[in-house]
Design a protein around this motif. Structure first.
Motif: not given
Length: 141
Positions: A75-87, A98-105
């Protein structure tokens, strides 16, 4: 914009593609390496041949990318999704972000885009990509 693709034949490895001439991106690479003792992540520059090929395989443009790209299990993730998944996969306390994933993309990516547009001005850039040390060379594609 976040992109999620599933190209055929991709395995379970994790590859991070970064702007190889950007000081912020080089710093992110070093940050990940220092907090990834199991060496889960491998790295390549967006400007490299392998980076361009990986982008094409994922259906992304091979030039003009202004985002970190995480390729994880095909799977390819970009922008904030990539950074959050890395962290989320680094040693503690970084997975807590990763809790910041609840903020709308749309909101997360607006902030991400602002930093991306200003990264050269704020952090600088090199004329060529950073070369890894011999100890870390196997982490780079």
């Amino acid at each position: 914009m976040e992109v999620l693709h599933r190209p055929e034949g991709k395995g379970g490895n994790r590859i991070v593609l970064v702007d190889g001439v950007c000081h912020l991106c080089q710093g992110l690479t070093r940050f990940i390496i220092e907090r990834d003792p199991q060496a889960k992540f491998r790295f390549a520059s967006l400007q490299s041949e392998i980076g361009a090929e990986l982008l094409r395989q994922g259906g992304l443009p091979a030039d003009g990318m202004d985002t970190v790209v995480l390729i994880e299990n095909g799977h390819y993730y970009t922008h904030s999704a990539a950074v959050l998944r890395i962290f989320r996969q680094l040693k503690m306390p970084w997975p807590l972000l990763y809790a910041f994933v609840i903020i709308p993309p749309a909101i997360r990516n607006r902030m991400y885009g602002w930093v991306a547009r200003n990264r050269y001005r704020w952090f600088g850039k090199d004329e060529q990509c950073l070369l890894p040390t011999p100890e870390l060379r196997n982490r780079f594609l």
